[in-house]
Motif scaffolding. Sequence first.
Motif, PDB file in Angstrom:
ATOM      1  N   ILE A 100       0.845  -1.205   0.000  1.00  0.00           N
ATOM      2  CA  ILE A 100       0.000   0.000   0.000  1.00  0.00           C
ATOM      3  C   ILE A 100       0.879   1.253   0.000  1.00  0.00           C
ATOM      4  O   ILE A 100       0.658   2.198  -0.774  1.00  0.00           O
ATOM      5  N   LEU A 101       1.899   1.265   0.876  1.00  0.00           N
ATOM      6  CA  LEU A 101       2.767   2.440   0.979  1.00  0.00           C
ATOM      7  C   LEU A 101       3.549   2.687  -0.314  1.00  0.00           C
ATOM      8  O   LEU A 101       3.871   3.829  -0.644  1.00  0.00           O
ATOM      9  N   SER A 102       3.875   1.613  -1.034  1.00  0.00           N
ATOM     10  CA  SER A 102       4.681   1.757  -2.246  1.00  0.00           C
ATOM     11  C   SER A 102       3.845   2.057  -3.485  1.00  0.00           C
ATOM     12  O   SER A 102       4.396   2.258  -4.559  1.00  0.00           O
ATOM     13  N   GLY A 103       2.537   2.047  -3.337  1.00  0.00           N
ATOM     14  CA  GLY A 103       1.685   2.249  -4.499  1.00  0.00           C
ATOM     15  C   GLY A 103       1.589   1.015  -5.377  1.00  0.00           C
ATOM     16  O   GLY A 103       1.451   1.110  -6.600  1.00  0.00           O
ATOM     17  N   GLY A 104       1.676  -0.166  -4.762  1.00  0.00           N
ATOM     18  CA  GLY A 104       1.537  -1.412  -5.510  1.00  0.00           C
ATOM     19  C   GLY A 104       2.800  -1.841  -6.231  1.00  0.00           C
ATOM     20  O   GLY A 104       2.734  -2.375  -7.329  1.00  0.00           O
ATOM     21  N   ARG A 105       3.975  -1.660  -5.581  1.00  0.00           N
ATOM     22  CA  ARG A 105       5.238  -2.000  -6.235  1.00  0.00           C
ATOM     23  C   ARG A 105       5.963  -3.176  -5.586  1.00  0.00           C
ATOM     24  O   ARG A 105       7.068  -3.525  -5.985  1.00  0.00           O
ATOM     25  N   LEU A 106       5.371  -3.795  -4.575  1.00  0.00           N
ATOM     26  CA  LEU A 106       6.068  -4.850  -3.847  1.00  0.00           C
ATOM     27  C   LEU A 106       5.960  -6.191  -4.573  1.00  0.00           C
ATOM     28  O   LEU A 106       4.896  -6.562  -5.063  1.00  0.00           O
ATOM     29  N   ASN A 107       7.078  -6.914  -4.620  1.00  0.00           N
ATOM     30  CA  ASN A 107       7.157  -8.237  -5.254  1.00  0.00           C
ATOM     31  C   ASN A 107       7.786  -9.209  -4.255  1.00  0.00           C
ATOM     32  O   ASN A 107       8.999  -9.447  -4.294  1.00  0.00           O
ATOM     33  N   PRO A 108       7.008  -9.794  -3.364  1.00  0.00           N
ATOM     34  CA  PRO A 108       7.592 -10.684  -2.355  1.00  0.00           C
ATOM     35  C   PRO A 108       7.974 -12.036  -2.956  1.00  0.00           C
ATOM     36  O   PRO A 108       7.150 -12.708  -3.572  1.00  0.00           O
ATOM     37  N   GLY A 109       9.224 -12.414  -2.782  1.00  0.00           N
ATOM     38  CA  GLY A 109       9.670 -13.744  -3.152  1.00  0.00           C
ATOM     39  C   GLY A 109       9.902 -14.559  -1.895  1.00  0.00           C
ATOM     40  O   GLY A 109      10.450 -14.060  -0.903  1.00  0.00           O
ATOM     41  N   VAL A 110       9.464 -15.820  -1.902  1.00  0.00           N
ATOM     42  CA  VAL A 110       9.553 -16.659  -0.712  1.00  0.00           C
ATOM     43  C   VAL A 110      10.123 -18.026  -1.069  1.00  0.00           C
ATOM     44  O   VAL A 110      10.173 -18.427  -2.227  1.00  0.00           O
ATOM     45  N   SER A 111      10.543 -18.752  -0.026  1.00  0.00           N
ATOM     46  CA  SER A 111      11.011 -20.124  -0.188  1.00  0.00           C
ATOM     47  C   SER A 111      10.655 -20.907   1.063  1.00  0.00           C
ATOM     48  O   SER A 111      10.289 -20.323   2.093  1.00  0.00           O
TER      49      SER A 111
END
Length: 339
Positions: A100-111
């Motif tokens: 939300i704070l980034s304006g929809g720019r987050l790309n979480p990668g997980v393992s």
Amino acid sequence: MPPTSKPLRKLGFLTIGLFDETDPRRGHESTLSIIELGERLGFDSAWVRHRHLQYGISSPVVVLAAASQRTSRIQLGTAVTPLGWENPLRLAEDLATVDILSGGRLNPGVSVGPPMQYERVKHALYPDTADAEDFGYERVRRLLAFVRGEPATDFSGTEGFEAYSDRVQPHSPGLAGRMWYGGGSLRSARWAGEQGMNFLTSSVVKAEESEDFAEIQLSHIRAFRAHHPEGERARVSHGLVVIPTDTASAQQRAKYEAYAHKRMPRTTAPQGPARMMFAPDLVGSSAEIAERLHAHAAFREVDEVAFALPFTFGHDDYVQILTDIATELAPALGWRPSV
């Protein structure tokens, strides 16, 4: 360029964010400055790694929250968050908040998998449930469900003066489509595809059906897409270590070559009981690196990258490497900045 190569469409970089224990702020500020530089150079994405109980970024989501307030366009990702250290519900709240704070720019990668050095850390991390924790794919399923807005509880409404939601808040509707899985095995590639996630492949893979790194990586990419609802359109990001030397000083070139030479022995055969294969670091002019990438069977299958910065270099080295990537190497791979 071989006819099967795809022009590079999305250019990213990955940093570990090292710092000095006696001056941690300086290291974190350096990482934020590098992300700002990446945006100015036109990079499409910047990614950070987790390093728990080490001298690298231990809280990437917090760092990316700060980066989101210093940038306006560049995508921000984790590559990757090991979920063995995380509570999926709490992580979903943090991810949605930063998105939300980034304006929809987050790309979480997980393992998935047990935390590194688990026997030494488990009593601090899970003092009451260490032997009962499940570090498999179910942890990712839980996170995905919460990010997608599925119920976290059977209660919602008002109780006294307090209003409650039955799903994680804030909810960021587009975040689920930007979830990535970092995989190094055929099983992980297939599973990520079945879940409809995006796929991060890096410089480390498991030698299962071959001992040729590019062939192994290619099989993972194809298995992922074969099991993904979007097939060939499913997103894959490639993450080798590249070190262009176009504008490097003689001293920098010597350091870069020594770094790659020291790491070369681990690339010649599978390592350890898990038979992990490591890709060689690519050091040289942008023209030389581009030629080697064009010849890489797996690289030819992708149009997105998150080139990994070497772990132990200094700030000025990263500035030179990123500048050469954006101005020399990436254009040679067919990339054009979006700004």
